[in-house]
Design an enzyme around this catalytic site. Sequence first.
Site, PDB file in Angstrom:
ATOM      1  N   LYS A 149      75.288  41.379  32.040  1.00 14.34           N
ATOM      2  CA  LYS A 149      76.266  40.373  32.463  1.00 14.34           C
ATOM      3  C   LYS A 149      77.507  40.441  31.570  1.00 14.34           C
ATOM      4  O   LYS A 149      78.649  40.357  32.050  1.00 14.34           O
ATOM      5  CB  LYS A 149      75.639  38.967  32.406  1.00 14.34           C
ATOM      6  CG  LYS A 149      74.622  38.753  33.514  1.00 14.34           C
ATOM      7  CD  LYS A 149      73.724  37.547  33.302  1.00 14.34           C
ATOM      8  CE  LYS A 149      72.630  37.533  34.370  1.00 14.34           C
ATOM      9  NZ  LYS A 149      71.583  36.539  34.146  1.00 14.34           N
ATOM     10  N   GLN A 151      70.024  31.611  30.533  1.00 15.57           N
ATOM     11  CA  GLN A 151      69.163  32.717  30.959  1.00 15.57           C
ATOM     12  C   GLN A 151      67.705  32.241  31.036  1.00 15.57           C
ATOM     13  O   GLN A 151      67.184  31.658  30.101  1.00 15.57           O
ATOM     14  CB  GLN A 151      69.304  33.890  29.966  1.00 15.57           C
ATOM     15  CG  GLN A 151      68.526  35.127  30.353  1.00 15.57           C
ATOM     16  CD  GLN A 151      69.012  35.746  31.671  1.00 15.57           C
ATOM     17  OE1 GLN A 151      70.213  35.925  31.887  1.00 15.57           O
ATOM     18  NE2 GLN A 151      68.084  36.056  32.562  1.00 15.57           N
ATOM     19  N   ASP A 167      74.993  29.215  38.035  1.00 16.17           N
ATOM     20  CA  ASP A 167      73.732  29.669  38.622  1.00 16.17           C
ATOM     21  C   ASP A 167      73.355  28.804  39.832  1.00 16.17           C
ATOM     22  O   ASP A 167      72.371  29.074  40.510  1.00 16.17           O
ATOM     23  CB  ASP A 167      72.617  29.583  37.565  1.00 16.17           C
ATOM     24  CG  ASP A 167      71.912  30.915  37.381  1.00 16.17           C
ATOM     25  OD1 ASP A 167      72.198  31.845  38.161  1.00 16.17           O
ATOM     26  OD2 ASP A 167      71.076  31.015  36.468  1.00 16.17           O
TER      27      ASP A 167
END
Length: 293
Positions: free
Chosen positions: A59, A103, A126
């Site tokens: 990322k 994460q 997200d």
Amino acid sequence: MEKISTKPIILNGRDVADEVLKKLQGEISSIKAGGKRLPGLAVILIGDNPASKTYVTNKEKMCKKLGINSHVYNLPPETSEKELLLLIDKLNNNNEIDGILIQLPLPIHLKFEKIITRLDPLKDVDGLHPINLGKLLSNQDCLKPCTPVGVIKILKHYSIDTTGMNAVIIGRSTLVGKPLSMLLLAENTTVTIVHSKSENIEKLAKSGDILIAAAGKAGLVKKNWVKNDAIVIDVGINKIYENGIGKLVGDVLYDEVSTVCKAITPVPGGVGPVTIAMLMSNTIQAYNNRNKN
Ligand code: NAD
């Protein structure tokens, strides 16, 4: 999409991702040309799970390539809930940060629902904050979870119109299965979700014109689970070892399923690259939304 040989059409996630990233590159070039602040993404990684570290590095690399400022917070596994919430508050209030990604998976002592709810929903790239999930459920504009939206992107890239088709999703997680069911419903698809407690999974899977595997179980989907000429999307990422050498595979037995399906995503090179591209897209969407507000 027309299949012309006995081999399936490979739904190449890298091509789909490239198309998305090219468009984003254009947007970032105009931001730069206008002398404006560049978008910023904060990624919080707790602990030292090797797979998570690789995802975060990928990322970070993608942000650098596009010109998004990335800030990685690598916290020790024993980080307390209080410490993590304090960092989230700080990032929520930092005007240079447009997106915050935590994460997953989190260490067992940290409760995902409590942590995710603390994020500013406008920075939830997200798309997992209850406000964003609620908006997704009610067809409102919002930041949507990257992997499910990536699956839809792949289908659209290959002009696969799922109207009226039966889609079977294996897996009911908040990260993949549940939001994907909402996105497919919005595309007028008929959706069945199966999970670890479902009965007759094989029969249900075989009813799918589209079969989406998101269980995290290598080799789960065999040839006899797949309808002839089905479209197979393999979301799973599993590390297996052959003769002591590690490799990544999906949930689908690719070689044997390829002999019956019409189209299939490989692992690696399928859903994974599109997920990262959608994260970049969400970061720029969050940047644009915040600049409007
Ligand atoms: P999860 O563990 O939260 O959920 C797995 C789901 O699969 C559960 O609902 C469970 O009931 C179901 N399941 C498990 N075993 C099953 C079985 N034998 N039969 C039927 N259902 C079963 O996992 P997740 O976070 O949703 O991720 C699923 C997989 O997708 C993992 O391999 C993960 O690494 C991968 N993933 C890939 C991407 C990507 O970018 N490609 C992104 C997110 C997750």
